[in-house]
Design a protein around this motif. Structure first.
Motif, short mmCIF file in Angstrom:
data_model
loop_
_atom_site.label_atom_id
_atom_site.label_comp_id
_atom_site.label_asym_id
_atom_site.label_seq_id
_atom_site.Cartn_x
_atom_site.Cartn_y
_atom_site.Cartn_z
N GLU A 42 41.62 45.70 43.45
CA GLU A 42 40.85 44.46 43.52
C GLU A 42 41.47 43.44 42.56
N ARG A 43 40.75 42.37 42.30
CA ARG A 43 41.31 41.30 41.46
C ARG A 43 41.40 41.79 40.00
N ARG A 70 37.06 32.17 43.21
CA ARG A 70 36.64 33.57 43.14
C ARG A 70 36.97 34.33 44.42
N ASP A 71 37.05 33.61 45.54
CA ASP A 71 37.33 34.25 46.82
C ASP A 71 38.74 34.00 47.33
N SER A 95 36.71 33.80 37.19
CA SER A 95 37.21 33.66 38.55
C SER A 95 37.20 34.98 39.31
N GLY A 96 36.55 35.99 38.74
CA GLY A 96 36.40 37.25 39.45
C GLY A 96 37.44 38.30 39.14
N GLU A 106 42.75 33.84 47.91
CA GLU A 106 43.94 34.65 47.68
C GLU A 106 44.94 33.82 46.89
N HIS A 143 46.13 29.66 43.01
CA HIS A 143 45.23 30.07 44.09
C HIS A 143 45.14 29.02 45.20
N LYS A 170 46.23 41.84 45.09
CA LYS A 170 45.32 40.90 44.42
C LYS A 170 45.50 40.91 42.91
N ASN A 200 37.05 28.12 46.91
CA ASN A 200 36.35 28.85 45.86
C ASN A 200 37.34 29.84 45.24
#
Length: 550
Positions: free
Chosen positions: A144-145, A514-515, A61-62, A517, A247, A33, A512
């Motif tokens: 994580e991201r 933020r979620d 975007s997280g 991949e 994304h 990620k 979305n």
């Protein structure tokens, strides 16, 4: 580590999976990620502003964003006396830039990609700090991201190493700006006006192999942005589009400029020229591609030789000698120059020896032939002689695109747009002007072109018109603009569908960010580990079939 941060621990792919899941399911969980984004751009192009906007949007975007500044490492090396500079360390003005450039060049003399190695080390250190002691095995840790922003690259080998290490996690962002805007930014930073031209040229390309090679690094970018817009919203639009594209956001299609440049790039891949592959395309006013071209050898009857020519293919690579005729004739010219130098120096030294007997013994020790050869070779490399294109058998891509329309009679170049992977040479430039083409988009600079010098009356490059007596008004000149958008190298990755575009009711699928991949995945493990896992699973399935059958 913050209280909200979570560590994702997924066993590495090594060994046998006892959960009964298929290898594809296990492998899917090993998608990285992380993002590694590097920046390259000419001095004064405003990379800092673009980087800050990307950082803000990625955070929204997280992503957890970490910035890696190559200049900070150069300062460390200077303070630790690993690199020696003349005088005191400067904190502003032209001298600050020159000290950083010299420091980078000094480190690259050890190896050309050493600054990329530093960036990679920092990424590894940041990740290790995040893991802490909560993971027994680093290979089990799935980050994580996280986004790492590297500011900035100046050499193609730095790009090559980062791309080799991080694969599809890595994107190079090319930031561009017209010369007046760059000069204005440098003035605001306290750079002396009389030194701005020196800095700009020094930054672009240096003769030393370990020197800055920005032009070559910049052409390897995955996404280009022109930082000349009148307000920040225009930059934000381009950056958001880039983030959405990587994304897999639905409904994003190529701009006319991206399509035209991709067609030009694809056309160039058909070239078998031994020097380089260059492609061009011409777009009509309605956005339709009306012609393409490539650099290759013309054939009798019109057009260029190609695979369809079969045994009649007379391109240089197919001939018995298999040599580039342009290089061959340039080397012959070099030999002629060596002969003239040797003859003239020999005669001059002989006459000097007769006049000045005191010099006679010294002059006899000079190897005239060796001296002549050395002078000629240096002159060949450091003058425009090595860049001559006069002896090439190939027609250039831009000329081929224009001539193809004349051959087929299928369209007009008037007010058209020409796309070319490489900035046109001055010979092509004069044909472009004569053909009535209105705009030219290029991707790769070509420092040997004299287009603006010879045709300043008719050409404006990136919004800059050279002073010329007479000639067309600025708004009537042919505009040569650096391309902006997704580079051809990423065209298929960014614009090919990555999933369902609509649901069962026919409604467009919204993603979305933020979620989501990343559209083009990169995995955490070596492909040989995945290979072993698949083989183990297949053997287990076959063993089951041998016992139970289907």
């Amino acid at each position: 580590m913050s209280a909200e941060a979570k560590l994702s621990i997924v066993p590495a792919i090594e060994g046998e999976d006892v959960s009964g899941r298929r290898p594809s399911e296990v492998i899917s969980e090993r998608k990285s990620k992380e993002l590694v984004i590097a920046f390259a751009g000419p001095i004064g192009s405003g990379i800092q502003v673009v980087k800050e906007r990307i950082s803000d949007m990625l955070a929204a975007s997280g992503y957890e964003v970490h910035q890696i500044k190559i200049s900070d490492y150069l300062k460390q090396c200077i303070s630790k006396k690993l690199i020696f500079i003349t005088g005191e360390a400067a904190d502003r003005g032209a001298e600050r830039y020159i000290q950083m450039q010299d420091a980078g060049n000094a480190l690259r003399s050890v190896q050309p990609d050493i600054l990329a190695e530093y960036a990679i080390q920092r990424v590894a250190e940041i990740r290790t700090e995040k893991i802490g002691t909560e993971a027994d095995d680093v290979t089990d840790f799935v980050p994580e991201r996280v986004a790492y922003l590297i500011d900035q690259l100046k050499h193609p080998e730095e790009v090559a190493l980062l791309r080799a290490v991080y694969g599809n996690l890595f994107y190079l962002f090319g930031v561009l700006s017209i010369t007046p805007r760059r000069e204005s930014r440098l003035l605001s930073e306290g750079v002396e006006p009389k030194r701005i031209s020196e800095l700009i040229e020094r930054d672009r390309k240096q003769r030393e192999k370990n020197g800055q090679q920005l032009d070559k690094a910049l052409q390897l970018a995955d996404f280009f942005i022109r930082n000349d817009h009148s307000n920040a919203e225009a930059i934000d639009f381009q950056i958001k589009r880039f983030i959405d594209l990587i994304h897999g956001a639905n409904g994003l299609s190529p701009t006319k400029e991206e399509y035209g440049m991709y067609v030009a790039y694809a056309a160039g891949l058909r070239s078998a020229c031994l020097s380089r592959q260059v492609g061009a395309s011409i777009m009509g006013m309605d956005g339709t591609i009306i012609s393409t071209g490539r650099n290759d050898v013309p054939k009798p009857g019109g057009g260029l030789y190609g695979p369809e020519s079969g045994t009649n293919d007379a391109r240089c690579v197919k001939l018995e000698a298999g040599i580039c005729h342009n290089d061959d004739y340039k080397r012959r010219l070099l030999q002629d120059i060596k002969g003239v130098l040797s003859s003239q120096l020999g005669q001059h030294f002989s006459e000097l020896s007769e006049k000045e007997k005191s010099y006679e013994s010294t002059l006899k020790e000079i190897n005239v032939e060796e001296l002549s050869s050395r002078i000629a070779e240096v002159a060949y490399e450091e003058t425009r002689l090595s860049g001559l294109i006069e002896f090439s058998r190939s027609i250039h891509a831009e000329m081929d695109a224009i001539v193809s329309l004349a051959l087929k009679g299928s369209g007009s170049t008037k007010d058209g747009t020409l796309f070319t992977y490489t900035f046109p040479c001055h010979n092509c430039a004069r044909h472009i002007v004569a053909a009535g083409i209105k705009t030219v988009y290029y991707l790769e600079p070509y420092e040997k072109s004299l287009a603006l010098n010879l045709h300043s009356d008719a050409i404006a490059i990136d919004g800059v018109s050279a002073a010329a007596e007479g000639g067309a008004a600025s708004d009537q000149k042919v505009r040569f603009l650096h391309f902006e958008g997704v580079a051809p190298r990423q065209y298929l990755n960014m614009f090919s569908p990555s999933g369902e575009r609509k649901d069962k009711l026919g409604k467009a699928v919204k993603i979305n960010i933020r979620d989501a991949e990343k559209k083009v995945p990169e995995y955490l493990d070596d492909y040989r580990q995945y290979e072993l896992k698949v083989v183990q699973h297949l053997n287990k399935v076959i063993e089951g079939l041998e016992v139970k059958g289907l």
